[in-house]
Design an enzyme around this catalytic site. Structure first.
Site, PDB file in Angstrom:
ATOM      1  N   TRP A 183       0.878  -1.174   0.000  1.00  0.00           N
ATOM      2  CA  TRP A 183       0.000   0.000   0.000  1.00  0.00           C
ATOM      3  C   TRP A 183       0.913   1.220   0.000  1.00  0.00           C
ATOM      4  O   TRP A 183       1.639   1.441   0.974  1.00  0.00           O
ATOM      5  CB  TRP A 183      -0.868   0.039   1.267  1.00  0.00           C
ATOM      6  CG  TRP A 183      -1.934  -1.015   1.367  1.00  0.00           C
ATOM      7  CD1 TRP A 183      -2.190  -2.014   0.478  1.00  0.00           C
ATOM      8  CD2 TRP A 183      -2.892  -1.161   2.431  1.00  0.00           C
ATOM      9  NE1 TRP A 183      -3.248  -2.776   0.928  1.00  0.00           N
ATOM     10  CE2 TRP A 183      -3.698  -2.282   2.116  1.00  0.00           C
ATOM     11  CE3 TRP A 183      -3.137  -0.464   3.615  1.00  0.00           C
ATOM     12  CZ2 TRP A 183      -4.740  -2.719   2.947  1.00  0.00           C
ATOM     13  CZ3 TRP A 183      -4.178  -0.891   4.435  1.00  0.00           C
ATOM     14  CH2 TRP A 183      -4.977  -2.000   4.106  1.00  0.00           C
ATOM     15  N   ARG A 187       1.913   9.817  -6.877  1.00  0.00           N
ATOM     16  CA  ARG A 187       1.006  10.736  -7.564  1.00  0.00           C
ATOM     17  C   ARG A 187       0.454  10.089  -8.849  1.00  0.00           C
ATOM     18  O   ARG A 187       1.149   9.313  -9.506  1.00  0.00           O
ATOM     19  CB  ARG A 187       1.711  12.054  -7.876  1.00  0.00           C
ATOM     20  CG  ARG A 187       2.724  11.948  -8.985  1.00  0.00           C
ATOM     21  CD  ARG A 187       3.581  13.204  -9.079  1.00  0.00           C
ATOM     22  NE  ARG A 187       4.144  13.353 -10.412  1.00  0.00           N
ATOM     23  CZ  ARG A 187       5.233  14.062 -10.684  1.00  0.00           C
ATOM     24  NH1 ARG A 187       5.893  14.683  -9.718  1.00  0.00           N
ATOM     25  NH2 ARG A 187       5.671  14.158 -11.926  1.00  0.00           N
ATOM     26  N   GLN A 204      10.862   2.300  -5.980  1.00  0.00           N
ATOM     27  CA  GLN A 204       9.733   2.263  -5.051  1.00  0.00           C
ATOM     28  C   GLN A 204       9.060   0.900  -5.156  1.00  0.00           C
ATOM     29  O   GLN A 204       9.185   0.195  -6.164  1.00  0.00           O
ATOM     30  CB  GLN A 204       8.720   3.363  -5.392  1.00  0.00           C
ATOM     31  CG  GLN A 204       9.281   4.784  -5.293  1.00  0.00           C
ATOM     32  CD  GLN A 204       9.449   5.248  -3.865  1.00  0.00           C
ATOM     33  OE1 GLN A 204      10.139   4.602  -3.089  1.00  0.00           O
ATOM     34  NE2 GLN A 204       8.841   6.359  -3.507  1.00  0.00           N
ATOM     35  N   GLU A 246       2.074  -3.172   4.300  1.00  0.00           N
ATOM     36  CA  GLU A 246       1.726  -2.012   5.133  1.00  0.00           C
ATOM     37  C   GLU A 246       0.498  -2.327   6.002  1.00  0.00           C
ATOM     38  O   GLU A 246       0.381  -1.832   7.126  1.00  0.00           O
ATOM     39  CB  GLU A 246       1.463  -0.779   4.265  1.00  0.00           C
ATOM     40  CG  GLU A 246       2.718  -0.059   3.768  1.00  0.00           C
ATOM     41  CD  GLU A 246       3.440  -0.760   2.622  1.00  0.00           C
ATOM     42  OE1 GLU A 246       2.888  -1.733   2.077  1.00  0.00           O
ATOM     43  OE2 GLU A 246       4.560  -0.328   2.275  1.00  0.00           O
ATOM     44  N   GLU A 295       6.521  19.686  -6.850  1.00  0.00           N
ATOM     45  CA  GLU A 295       6.896  18.679  -5.854  1.00  0.00           C
ATOM     46  C   GLU A 295       7.349  19.268  -4.516  1.00  0.00           C
ATOM     47  O   GLU A 295       7.338  20.474  -4.314  1.00  0.00           O
ATOM     48  CB  GLU A 295       7.959  17.739  -6.436  1.00  0.00           C
ATOM     49  CG  GLU A 295       7.349  16.522  -7.159  1.00  0.00           C
ATOM     50  CD  GLU A 295       6.653  15.557  -6.194  1.00  0.00           C
ATOM     51  OE1 GLU A 295       6.812  15.676  -4.965  1.00  0.00           O
ATOM     52  OE2 GLU A 295       5.921  14.671  -6.686  1.00  0.00           O
ATOM     53  N   HIS A 404      18.397   3.313   3.260  1.00  0.00           N
ATOM     54  CA  HIS A 404      17.461   3.930   2.325  1.00  0.00           C
ATOM     55  C   HIS A 404      17.029   5.312   2.838  1.00  0.00           C
ATOM     56  O   HIS A 404      17.118   6.311   2.124  1.00  0.00           O
ATOM     57  CB  HIS A 404      16.257   2.990   2.197  1.00  0.00           C
ATOM     58  CG  HIS A 404      15.211   3.432   1.233  1.00  0.00           C
ATOM     59  ND1 HIS A 404      15.416   3.451  -0.127  1.00  0.00           N
ATOM     60  CD2 HIS A 404      13.941   3.863   1.428  1.00  0.00           C
ATOM     61  CE1 HIS A 404      14.311   3.877  -0.716  1.00  0.00           C
ATOM     62  NE2 HIS A 404      13.405   4.134   0.193  1.00  0.00           N
TER      63      HIS A 404
HETATM   64  C1  LIG Z   1       1.802  13.390  -0.166  1.00  0.00           C
HETATM   65  C2  LIG Z   1       2.824  12.417  -0.669  1.00  0.00           C
HETATM   66  C3  LIG Z   1       3.066  12.308  -2.024  1.00  0.00           C
HETATM   67  C4  LIG Z   1       3.989  11.408  -2.523  1.00  0.00           C
HETATM   68  N1  LIG Z   1       4.170  11.292  -3.864  1.00  0.00           N
HETATM   69  C5  LIG Z   1       5.013  10.353  -4.353  1.00  0.00           C
HETATM   70  C6  LIG Z   1       5.139  10.140  -5.760  1.00  0.00           C
HETATM   71  O1  LIG Z   1       4.492  10.783  -6.571  1.00  0.00           O
HETATM   72  N2  LIG Z   1       6.000   9.185  -6.197  1.00  0.00           N
HETATM   73  C7  LIG Z   1       6.720   8.419  -5.322  1.00  0.00           C
HETATM   74  O2  LIG Z   1       7.466   7.546  -5.759  1.00  0.00           O
HETATM   75  N3  LIG Z   1       6.633   8.609  -3.983  1.00  0.00           N
HETATM   76  C8  LIG Z   1       5.786   9.547  -3.488  1.00  0.00           C
HETATM   77  N4  LIG Z   1       5.674   9.735  -2.139  1.00  0.00           N
HETATM   78  C9  LIG Z   1       6.596   9.023  -1.244  1.00  0.00           C
HETATM   79  C10 LIG Z   1       6.196   7.593  -1.077  1.00  0.00           C
HETATM   80  O3  LIG Z   1       4.857   7.495  -0.666  1.00  0.00           O
HETATM   81  C11 LIG Z   1       7.101   6.925  -0.056  1.00  0.00           C
HETATM   82  O4  LIG Z   1       8.420   6.872  -0.593  1.00  0.00           O
HETATM   83  C12 LIG Z   1       6.650   5.528   0.327  1.00  0.00           C
HETATM   84  O5  LIG Z   1       7.634   4.946   1.162  1.00  0.00           O
HETATM   85  C13 LIG Z   1       6.442   4.662  -0.895  1.00  0.00           C
HETATM   86  O6  LIG Z   1       5.908   3.421  -0.484  1.00  0.00           O
HETATM   87  P1  LIG Z   1       6.772   2.095  -0.599  1.00  0.00           P
HETATM   88  O7  LIG Z   1       7.839   2.256   0.475  1.00  0.00           O
HETATM   89  O8  LIG Z   1       5.802   1.010  -0.287  1.00  0.00           O
HETATM   90  O9  LIG Z   1       7.346   2.063  -1.958  1.00  0.00           O
HETATM   91  C14 LIG Z   1       4.729  10.610  -1.626  1.00  0.00           C
HETATM   92  C15 LIG Z   1       4.491  10.718  -0.257  1.00  0.00           C
HETATM   93  C16 LIG Z   1       3.546  11.594   0.224  1.00  0.00           C
HETATM   94  C17 LIG Z   1       3.300  11.657   1.692  1.00  0.00           C
HETATM   95 MN   LIG Z   2       6.057  -0.746   0.872  1.00  0.00          MN
END
Ligand SMILES: Cc1cc2nc3c(=O)[nH]c(=O)nc-3n(C[C@H](O)[C@H](O)[C@H](O)COP(=O)(O)O)c2cc1C
Ligand SMILES: [Mn+2]
Length: 505
Positions: A183, A187, A204, A246, A295, A404
């Site tokens: 989860w 964007r 990611q 998550e 961003e 990380h």
């Molecule tokens: C408001 C908000 C917007 C975000 N937008 C993006 C995005 O567009 N692309 C991205 O890769 N991470 C974005 N992030 C960061 C990821 O959510 C974050 O790195 C998260 O750990 C990703 O989940 P994962 O660890 O399961 O890959 C955003 C976080 C927040 C709080």
């Molecule tokens: Mn994750």
């Protein structure tokens, strides 16, 4: 499902966790704190709602709930600034703390400590509930009805490439073999009512899982979830390790499972209390141009990239659904509160695991997720015999340069814990007076985050450069450390009492 289990206005971090179950219970708690503003006049989803949300972040005003959105069915609402800084006096982290089950008055250090500890708790898997018990199934849109044209998809900045169908929702994605369900927030830009495109970054988890689907040649089933328990987007925005669900972490955080329900058209489950769920598939190819989008560093962008296409195949939603909106940009908004707090918790957990004496870690919110501060107890020299401040900073740098979250910020400052790193007044003074203008720092070369504005275009393109650790440690007590020439430290207790007792005269 909508009443919290303890008093959200309580002022300390002790006592049982608060669980809302859905967004509406959380909004009730914000309203009780005076931290929600209902906006009854007509507001457009095309820039206006985001502009109000942005100013609300910049002024630290109550979260705006737009109850009269132009051009959509009555009852469809937008919520701005769901986890930005709070307007509640003396409780700036109220939205953040309530989102993860802590009382409104929780301090930065308590919050980071709570999240760092939750990593060690055994995951609590989600619990599947019947369709009838899932509010997110109150309305089911299939076939030609499954279009985002009915929803107030917000346009966030005037220079963005389109309206953004995701700024605060989680994308549910599962590996083809079913071993891992992620989860996460990323964007997503609207192309038209039935197609979207969004960032799928290889490093990611969504990128890793999508890659496994690409190798099978099949599009990836996904669900985009808006609303639900506020812990869901919060945890979707923090970096847990790959392979970790998550949902299980949120269950551990709450000490109770998250209720989920099966999707209509894809083999996935979604939070039962969600406001809106979009189901479909993510294409195998990078077929659409995504962006630009303003961003988290706080600047507009001209960057676009080729990204996969999300098809919209079914939509389910609650009656009178609420679509949350983050107006990302100059600090402080949810990107900074969520990724900053999440990275600080990870940094704290990793330094503790390495056996280093640390008090807390904090990503100063107004530094736009570019800095990390680590504070250490005043007796650290006794706990690390024979180690000087340069060596201590080097050891912290070694751990974090391989992590990380540690590599996600450009500069880390190591300070004594006589300052509170979440207090910007304390922090700015400490940085100005304790960081040598040239010496006492060490660079570690390797990955750098491409969206950090302080790097050169070459470093950003190659995702390679230095992260720097600054030794800002004071001399040992008794060996040259001086008291603060402040009210708190420059006067005897009796004098301070006298002054305070007569302050209002
Ligand atoms: C408001 C908000 C917007 C975000 N937008 C993006 C995005 O567009 N692309 C991205 O890769 N991470 C974005 N992030 C960061 C990821 O959510 C974050 O790195 C998260 O750990 C990703 O989940 P994962 O660890 O399961 O890959 C955003 C976080 C927040 C709080
Ligand atoms: Mn994750």
């Amino acid at each position: 499902m909508t009443s919290p289990t303890t008093d959200p206005t309580a002022g300390s971090a002790t006592g049982p966790a608060i669980r809302f179950g859905d967004l509406r219970g959380y909004l009730d708690a914000l309203e009780a704190l005076g931290d929600l503003r209902r906006v009854g006049r007509p507001v457009s989803a095309d820039l206006e709602a985001a502009a109000i949300t942005r100013l609300s972040c910049e002024r630290q005003s109550p979260a705006p709930l737009f109850e009269n959105v132009e051009g959509v069915a009555p009852g469809f609402r937008l919520l701005g600034a769901p986890a930005a800084l709070s307007a509640a006096a003396g409780r700036p982290l109220a939205r953040v703390a309530l989102s993860v089950g802590l009382p409104a008055g929780t301090t930065a250090a308590e919050l980071v400590d709570h999240l760092a500890r939750a990593r060690d708790v055994r995951p609590v898997p989600p619990r599947q509930v019947a369709r009838e018990d899932a509010p997110c199934k109150q309305n089911v849109l299939l076939g030609d009805d499954a279009t985002l044209d009915r929803f107030p998809v917000p346009r966030v900045h005037a220079f963005d490439g389109g309206a953004y169908a995701n700024t605060w929702g989680i994308i549910v994605a599962r590996t083809p073999d079913g071993r891992w369900t992620n989860w996460s927030i990323a964007r997503i830009m609207l192309i038209d009512g039935t197609r979207m495109t969004g960032l799928v970054i290889p490093a990611q988890h969504i990128g890793m899982i999508w890659q496994e689907w690409v190798e099978t040649g099949e599009p990836m089933p996904y669900a985009l979830v808006q609303g639900g328990d506020p812990a869901i987007p919060f945890v979707g925005g923090i970096p847990l390790p790959p392979g970790v669900d998550e949902a299980g972490y949120i269950g551990a955080l709450h000490g109770a499972p998250v209720d989920v329900v099966r999707c209509e058209t894809v083999d996935l489950e979604v939070p039962a209390g969600a406001e809106i769920v979009v189901e479909g598939h993510l294409s195998v190819g990078r077929d659409a141009r995504e962006g630009p989008f303003g961003e988290f560093a706080g600047y507009g962008s001209t960057e676009t990239s080729m990204q996969p296409v999300y098809t919209v195949e079914a939509i389910t939603h609650r009656d009178d659904p609420i679509w949350p909106l983050v107006a990302e940009g100059r600090p402080v908004d949810e990107f900074h509160t969520v990724t900053g707090v999440g990275q600080a918790a990870e940094v704290l957990a990793e330094l503790r695991a390495a056996g280093l004496p640390v008090t807390t870690a904090w990503s100063p919110l107004r530094a736009a997720s570019h800095w990390m501060v680590v504070t250490v107890p005043q007796d650290w020299r006794e706990r690390l015999p024979g180690v000087g401040s340069a060596e201590f900073t080097h050891r912290i740098g070694k751990v974090l340069s391989e992590s990380h979250s540690g590599r996600a910020t450009a500069a880390t400052f190591v300070l004594d814990d006589d300052v509170d790193p979440s207090d910007d007044t304390d922090l700015l003074w400490a940085l100005a007076t304790r960081i040598h203008p040239l010496d006492r720092s060490e660079a570690w070369y390797g990955f750098v985050h491409p969206l950090l504005n302080c790097y050169t275009p070459e470093e950003r393109a190659l995702q390679s450069g230095p992260i720097v650790f600054h030794d800002g440690l004071l001399p040992a007590p008794g060996e040259g450390r001086l008291p603060h020439s402040s009210f708190a430290q420059a006067y005897p207790e009796q004098m301070r009492r006298r002054v305070l007792d007569h302050w209002d005269d």
